[in-house]
Write a protein that holds these residues in place. Structure first.
Motif, PDB file in Angstrom:
ATOM      1  N   GLY A  29       0.820  -1.204   0.000  1.00 52.65           N
ATOM      2  CA  GLY A  29       0.000   0.000   0.000  1.00 52.65           C
ATOM      3  C   GLY A  29       0.848   1.245   0.000  1.00 52.65           C
ATOM      4  N   LEU A  55       0.472  -0.722  -8.582  1.00 54.70           N
ATOM      5  CA  LEU A  55      -0.405  -1.222  -7.525  1.00 54.70           C
ATOM      6  C   LEU A  55      -1.830  -0.735  -7.791  1.00 54.70           C
ATOM      7  N   PRO A  56      -2.493  -1.316  -8.784  1.00 55.21           N
ATOM      8  CA  PRO A  56      -3.865  -0.884  -9.056  1.00 55.21           C
ATOM      9  C   PRO A  56      -4.826  -1.372  -7.975  1.00 55.21           C
ATOM     10  N   THR A  57      -5.709  -0.491  -7.552  1.00 55.29           N
ATOM     11  CA  THR A  57      -6.790  -0.895  -6.645  1.00 55.29           C
ATOM     12  C   THR A  57      -8.090  -0.886  -7.432  1.00 55.29           C
ATOM     13  N   TRP A  58      -8.976  -1.777  -7.090  1.00 59.74           N
ATOM     14  CA  TRP A  58     -10.230  -1.897  -7.834  1.00 59.74           C
ATOM     15  C   TRP A  58     -11.275  -2.601  -6.973  1.00 59.74           C
ATOM     16  N   TYR A 141     -12.660  -4.876   2.988  1.00 61.63           N
ATOM     17  CA  TYR A 141     -11.403  -4.195   2.686  1.00 61.63           C
ATOM     18  C   TYR A 141     -10.390  -4.608   3.743  1.00 61.63           C
ATOM     19  N   TYR A 143      -7.019  -2.929   3.972  1.00 61.38           N
ATOM     20  CA  TYR A 143      -5.996  -1.921   4.252  1.00 61.38           C
ATOM     21  C   TYR A 143      -6.385  -1.145   5.497  1.00 61.38           C
ATOM     22  N   ASN A 148      -6.971   4.724   2.828  1.00 61.58           N
ATOM     23  CA  ASN A 148      -7.725   3.644   2.198  1.00 61.58           C
ATOM     24  C   ASN A 148      -9.081   3.442   2.878  1.00 61.58           C
ATOM     25  N   TYR A 189     -12.630  -4.210  -1.793  1.00 62.81           N
ATOM     26  CA  TYR A 189     -11.680  -3.197  -2.259  1.00 62.81           C
ATOM     27  C   TYR A 189     -10.328  -3.869  -2.190  1.00 62.81           C
ATOM     28  N   ALA A 191      -6.320  -4.959  -4.263  1.00 58.70           N
ATOM     29  CA  ALA A 191      -5.215  -4.453  -5.065  1.00 58.70           C
ATOM     30  C   ALA A 191      -4.426  -5.626  -5.625  1.00 58.70           C
ATOM     31  N   ASN A 192      -3.659  -5.350  -6.670  1.00 58.70           N
ATOM     32  CA  ASN A 192      -2.851  -6.387  -7.304  1.00 58.70           C
ATOM     33  C   ASN A 192      -1.480  -5.809  -7.618  1.00 58.70           C
ATOM     34  N   GLY A 193      -0.488  -6.162  -6.784  1.00 58.13           N
ATOM     35  CA  GLY A 193       0.860  -5.665  -7.021  1.00 58.13           C
ATOM     36  C   GLY A 193       1.465  -6.298  -8.263  1.00 58.13           C
TER      37      GLY A 193
END
Length: 237
Positions: A29, A55-58, A141, A143, A148, A189, A191-193
């Motif tokens: 994050g 590091l897109p969050t979706w 979620y 984070y 976040n 919520y 993310a994908n590193g």
């Protein structure tokens, strides 16, 4: 090299400030945007900002659930969320809207449809899909930092405003992973590193990948395989 795992972001940040650790990965994050300025003032650290690091969050949606199989319901979520306002306010402008799963600019075509905020369209799509506005949607979620959290709460409000009764719920990483495996996950919520290479996107977008939670498109799989077969960036793009 000692790789230390922390239970939450704040503990990790405090350790970084105190000099107990020498570096911190962006993949956890990174430094929350409201604390970047204070960390930049520390002479013993070098803060790398908008590196397009990957590091897109979706919003992760479980396609195995009957309520989320109708594409109109999923599209409604997209139109319901004012991403540009969240980016400008909660995230203080430190980020980019990609309209795709890839954070690296070179991996995104220029002519992608821009998902404009349109709550009226979202409501109509939900109506067409026969969505039950009384249905509570579990919105996970994992984070723990404030930025976040604020992002999730903003998304929750936007979804609720169009009739998606999202209920935000903080979970630890193990609980989130368990919900993927036992199919109890509804939306999250996440993310994908991906680092500097978008091929790791297959982990959340490929057929039979556990984090794809039921999403499967043979053309996408073929494109991932073909893209990974090229060495030159222009060809891969």
């Amino acid at each position: 090299i000692v790789f230390q795992v922390y239970a939450d972001t704040n503990t990790m940040l405090n350790a970084l400030k105190a000099g107990e650790i020498d570096a911190m990965l962006y993949a956890g994050g990174g430094i929350p945007v409201d604390q970047v300025a204070s960390f930049e003032k520390l002479t013993n650290l070098k803060v790398f900002g908008k590196m397009d690091a990957g590091l897109p969050t979706w919003i992760m949606i479980n396609h195995k659930k009957d309520d989320f199989k109708d594409v109109r319901g999923r599209q409604a979520m997209m139109y319901a969320i004012d991403s540009k306002t969240i980016l400008a306010t909660v995230k203080l402008g430190l980020g980019t809207i990609s309209n795709a799963m890839f954070p690296a600019e070179w991996a995104r075509p220029k002519d992608l449809e821009d998902s404009q905020y349109d709550p009226a369209k979202a409501k109509q799509l939900l109506k067409d899909a026969g969505w039950d506005s009384n249905r509570k949607v579990d919105f996970q979620y994992y984070y723990s930092d404030q930025v976040n959290k604020d992002t999730v709460l903003a998304i929750q409000r936007f979804l609720q405003a169009v009739g998606i009764n999202a209920q935000a719920r903080f979970v630890d990483s193990a609980s989130f992973q368990s919900s993927v495996d036992d199919n109890s996950l509804e939306i999250a919520y996440a993310a994908n590193g991906q680092g500097l290479d978008p091929s790791l996107g297959v982990l959340v977008g490929g057929c039979n990948q556990r984090l794809s939670v039921g999403y499967c498109n043979q053309k996408v799989d073929e494109a991932f395989t073909k893209g990974a077969s090229f060495a030159k960036q222009a060809e891969r793009a």
